[in-house]
Scaffold this active site. Sequence first.
Site, short mmCIF file in Angstrom:
data_model
loop_
_atom_site.label_atom_id
_atom_site.label_comp_id
_atom_site.label_asym_id
_atom_site.label_seq_id
_atom_site.Cartn_x
_atom_site.Cartn_y
_atom_site.Cartn_z
N TYR A 147 0.85 -1.20 0.00
CA TYR A 147 0.00 0.00 0.00
C TYR A 147 0.88 1.24 0.00
O TYR A 147 0.68 2.15 -0.82
CB TYR A 147 -0.89 -0.03 1.24
CG TYR A 147 -1.84 1.13 1.39
CD1 TYR A 147 -2.94 1.29 0.54
CD2 TYR A 147 -1.67 2.06 2.42
CE1 TYR A 147 -3.83 2.34 0.72
CE2 TYR A 147 -2.57 3.11 2.60
CZ TYR A 147 -3.64 3.25 1.75
OH TYR A 147 -4.53 4.30 1.92
N TYR B 145 3.51 13.41 -14.49
CA TYR B 145 2.49 13.90 -15.44
C TYR B 145 2.33 15.41 -15.31
O TYR B 145 2.06 16.11 -16.29
CB TYR B 145 1.15 13.19 -15.22
CG TYR B 145 0.98 11.98 -16.12
CD1 TYR B 145 1.80 10.87 -15.97
CD2 TYR B 145 0.03 11.97 -17.13
CE1 TYR B 145 1.67 9.77 -16.81
CE2 TYR B 145 -0.11 10.88 -17.97
CZ TYR B 145 0.72 9.78 -17.81
OH TYR B 145 0.60 8.70 -18.64
P1 NAD Z 1 -12.80 2.17 0.69
O1 NAD Z 1 -12.25 0.80 0.63
O2 NAD Z 1 -14.07 2.40 1.41
O3 NAD Z 1 -12.97 2.78 -0.77
C1 NAD Z 1 -12.13 2.43 -1.84
C2 NAD Z 1 -12.98 2.28 -3.09
O4 NAD Z 1 -12.12 1.99 -4.21
C3 NAD Z 1 -13.97 1.12 -2.97
O5 NAD Z 1 -15.25 1.55 -3.36
C4 NAD Z 1 -13.40 0.07 -3.93
O6 NAD Z 1 -14.38 -0.81 -4.46
C5 NAD Z 1 -12.76 0.96 -4.98
N1 NAD Z 1 -11.73 0.28 -5.78
C6 NAD Z 1 -10.68 -0.45 -5.32
N2 NAD Z 1 -9.96 -0.94 -6.36
C7 NAD Z 1 -10.57 -0.48 -7.49
C8 NAD Z 1 -10.31 -0.63 -8.87
N3 NAD Z 1 -9.26 -1.35 -9.32
N4 NAD Z 1 -11.14 -0.04 -9.76
C9 NAD Z 1 -12.21 0.68 -9.34
N5 NAD Z 1 -12.50 0.86 -8.03
C10 NAD Z 1 -11.70 0.28 -7.13
O7 NAD Z 1 -11.62 3.08 1.31
P2 NAD Z 1 -11.63 4.61 1.75
O8 NAD Z 1 -11.25 4.66 3.17
O9 NAD Z 1 -12.87 5.27 1.30
O10 NAD Z 1 -10.39 5.17 0.91
C11 NAD Z 1 -10.56 5.95 -0.27
C12 NAD Z 1 -9.21 6.51 -0.71
O11 NAD Z 1 -8.66 7.33 0.32
C13 NAD Z 1 -8.17 5.43 -1.00
O12 NAD Z 1 -7.42 5.83 -2.13
C14 NAD Z 1 -7.32 5.42 0.24
O13 NAD Z 1 -6.01 4.98 -0.03
C15 NAD Z 1 -7.36 6.88 0.66
N6 NAD Z 1 -7.09 7.05 2.10
C16 NAD Z 1 -8.06 6.76 3.03
C17 NAD Z 1 -7.77 6.96 4.38
C18 NAD Z 1 -8.79 6.72 5.47
O14 NAD Z 1 -8.50 6.96 6.64
N7 NAD Z 1 -10.01 6.30 5.16
C19 NAD Z 1 -6.50 7.40 4.79
C20 NAD Z 1 -5.55 7.63 3.81
C21 NAD Z 1 -5.86 7.48 2.46
#
Ligand code: NAD
Length: 329
Positions: free
Chosen positions: A148, A162
């Site tokens: 990750y 980019y």
């Molecule tokens: P989440 O798992 O609820 O959401 C991630 C979404 O991405 C899901 O709906 C999943 O189905 C979709 N997804 C995954 N692989 C995919 C693919 N190949 N094609 C299309 N869709 C795909 O997680 P989240 O907590 O909502 O995180 C959202 C973003 O924020 C992520 O990029 C995560 O790395 C980032 N992030 C979240 C947090 C947090 O605390 N929640 C912290 C740091 C970064």
Amino acid sequence: MAKKRALVTGGTGFIGSNLLERLLSEGYRVVCMDNLRTGSLKNIAHLQDDAAFECVHHDVTTYIDCPGRLDEVYHFASPASPADFERIPIPILKVGALGTYNALGLAKAKGARFMLASTSEVYGDPLVHPQSEEYWGNVNPIGVRGVYDEAKRYAESITMAYHRHHRVDSRIVRIFNTYGPRMRPDDGRMIPNFIHQALLGQPLTVYGDGSQTRSVQYVDDLVEGFLRLMRSLEVRPVNIGNPVEYTVKEVAGLILELSGSASELIYEALPQDDPKQRCPDITRARETLSWEPQVPAREGLSRTIHWFAERVERSGGGIRPKEIGGPTG
Ligand code: NAD
Ligand code: UDP
């Protein structure tokens, strides 16, 4: 003026669905793109009848076709729970690398502004505290979390390439631990685990001795940060997180108190490379976006506990948490 049109990858997930809702309320037309790996159609069910909303089932690690004009691309697709790092490591690497490459290619083709959802995990197990954007991090590239962390570090790198090489108008948000309605109860992250366990009267699973720290922010504060960053001219990465730091044990105690649960704490093994401390330095966000978190942990956690409690109750179980004043989302 014509409404702006935005694409949100990962839109059926926790953060993506909260962002979609906010963009629609700001008058955008939005396209949600997701392969449902960790997201759920339930998170967007209430948006389906909105004429400004479209949803496309697609895996963004393959070529992204999105006909029509696009003004903004929010690339949020990626599993994010440490529980998934061991379960689905290769899809995580692919969505961070190939997914970001495809999303950037789309933004370039459309002349759209691009936002990457990056993470505090780019700092790894940090040796500098609190973490400012100038810190390059301390990541174990071959550890279980590396899939990750390194995927997101690569995603930042290709975004800047980019930007420099193809002049894509990019933004990078480094998101710190965020919680709120629409997290999956079985997501595996600290806050949904603790809330779910507390509501079911099960022991709260504290990993290690619970002295490791996190700074937890409510999702509405995060989404406000996205909008301000997208509208700003800031191309450098920006930390968006709540700088109030808690030990994991303190978070567990707070959730027990706010939910009125009598559950006990049990201690389990600390996962490999689990960061010992994490707290954002948000000077850049304060100075360039005039952004500060507004929702204190007690309030955000109460709202989240109530959101979870409604769902646990509907499935026929759980305790009723203490009354709170705020909306339940
Ligand atoms: P989440 O798992 O609820 O959401 C991630 C979404 O991405 C899901 O709906 C999943 O189905 C979709 N997804 C995954 N692989 C995919 C693919 N190949 N094609 C299309 N869709 C795909 O997680 P989240 O907590 O909502 O995180 C959202 C973003 O924020 C992520 O990029 C995560 O790395 C980032 N992030 C979240 C947090 C947090 O605390 N929640 C912290 C740091 C970064
Ligand atoms: N954690 C815990 N019990 C759980 C889940 C997580 O003690 O049931 C700890 C985890 O070891 C970490 C912190 O809580 O120290 C935050 O974990 P989370 O999975 O939310 O995300 P991270 O910040 O590690 O990416």
